[in-house]
Scaffold this motif. Structure first.
Motif, PDB file in Angstrom:
ATOM      1  N   LEU A 208      36.353  41.805  33.213  1.00 27.69           N
ATOM      2  CA  LEU A 208      35.959  43.063  33.844  1.00 27.69           C
ATOM      3  C   LEU A 208      36.080  42.953  35.361  1.00 27.69           C
ATOM      4  CD1 LEU A 208      34.775  45.904  33.385  1.00 27.69           C
ATOM      5  CD2 LEU A 208      32.495  44.882  33.602  1.00 27.69           C
ATOM      6  N   LEU A 209      35.688  41.788  35.900  1.00 32.45           N
ATOM      7  CA  LEU A 209      35.793  41.517  37.330  1.00 32.45           C
ATOM      8  C   LEU A 209      36.311  40.104  37.509  1.00 32.45           C
ATOM      9  CD1 LEU A 209      35.215  42.389  40.285  1.00 32.45           C
ATOM     10  CD2 LEU A 209      32.937  41.363  40.018  1.00 32.45           C
ATOM     11  N   SER A 210      37.335  39.939  38.338  1.00 34.21           N
ATOM     12  CA  SER A 210      37.892  38.613  38.589  1.00 34.21           C
ATOM     13  C   SER A 210      38.213  38.455  40.065  1.00 34.21           C
ATOM     14  CB  SER A 210      39.158  38.384  37.750  1.00 34.21           C
ATOM     15  OG  SER A 210      40.145  39.350  38.046  1.00 34.21           O
ATOM     16  N   ALA A 211      38.280  37.204  40.501  1.00 29.30           N
ATOM     17  CA  ALA A 211      38.593  36.892  41.894  1.00 29.30           C
ATOM     18  C   ALA A 211      39.229  35.506  41.951  1.00 29.30           C
ATOM     19  CB  ALA A 211      37.338  36.947  42.760  1.00 29.30           C
ATOM     20  N   GLY A 212      40.061  35.299  42.955  1.00 26.09           N
ATOM     21  CA  GLY A 212      40.699  34.004  43.067  1.00 26.09           C
ATOM     22  C   GLY A 212      41.621  33.907  44.263  1.00 26.09           C
ATOM     23  N   LEU A 213      42.526  32.943  44.205  1.00 26.69           N
ATOM     24  CA  LEU A 213      43.481  32.670  45.267  1.00 26.69           C
ATOM     25  C   LEU A 213      44.846  33.234  44.894  1.00 26.69           C
ATOM     26  CD1 LEU A 213      42.590  28.942  46.083  1.00 26.69           C
ATOM     27  CD2 LEU A 213      41.899  30.983  47.352  1.00 26.69           C
TER      28      LEU A 213
END
Length: 217
Positions: A208-213
């Motif tokens: 649903l929500l993701s974050a990264g490089l």
């Protein structure tokens, strides 16, 4: 092994497409993103598929993934996303009524075992999705706002244990084990150098929500 073959074929296709992409495309068309995301949708999917959801406990780990893509045009890129997520369901059967609910749903084979005890279902899930990303901001910008549509396949290898003993069952898990995977999301990335940046996404089908490089080259 089949997944790696699919990835290599996709990369070969992207390299071929490079020769027909328009001249005005971005100088750094390749993109690689690694990320973690959540929350786990295992609990919600299980509730949609089973009537005894209030009698079980749920645990899950954040999903992890990698996406590799190529920008065909300033406004369009294609890629492949591979995502892994682990979930676990545990419950204790102390009466025949509850066991009958489970057996009716999963057709549990308890040959040689007492049906009463502590059950643990381990649900590792691997998704591979082909993506189309539609970019809004100019290609030369350090920021990137994009919308994603994707379709692929979902592989679940569920295991059921009774007091640490592996039990055979029908593996009918409803929406959890659907072979078709999809992705609809909106994302934003910012490159604090020419090549390296961070990004976040919100969407359906996957985290649903993701974050990264993110890296582009």
């Amino acid at each position: 092994m089949k997944i790696m073959k699919h990835l290599f074929l996709l990369l070969a296709l992207l390299f071929t497409m490079k020769s027909v992409a328009q001249i005005g495309q971005a100088d750094k068309p390749f993109r690689v993103q690694t990320y973690i995301g959540g929350p786990s949708m295992l609990k919600l999917a299980f509730k949609f598929s089973n009537q005894f959801q209030d009698k079980v406990n749920y645990q899950g780990k954040p999903g992890m993934g990698i996406e590799v893509g190529y920008k065909l045009f300033d406004w369009l890129s294609l890629g492949v996303d591979m995502n892994y997520r682990y979930g676990q369901i545990d419950f204790t059967v102390e009466d025949s009524t509850f066991f009958q609910e489970i057996d009716d749903k999963w057709n549990v084979d308890l040959s040689g075992f007492d049906p009463f005890g502590h059950y643990v279902m381990k649900v590792p899930r691997f998704r591979t999705t082909i993506l189309a990303n539609f970019h809004v901001l100019p290609a030369e910008s350090r920021s990137d706002l994009y919308f994603t549509l994707g379709i692929g396949f979902n592989k679940v290898r569920a295991r059921l244990y009774l007091d640490d003993n592996l039990i055979d069952f029908s593996k009918r898990l409803g929406t959890i084990s659907m072979p078709l995977a999809y992705r609809m999301s909106a994302g934003y990335s910012y490159h604090f150098t020419e090549n390296i940046g961070v990004f976040t996404e919100v969407g359906l089908g996957g985290p649903l929500l993701s974050a990264g490089l993110t890296a582009r080259f």
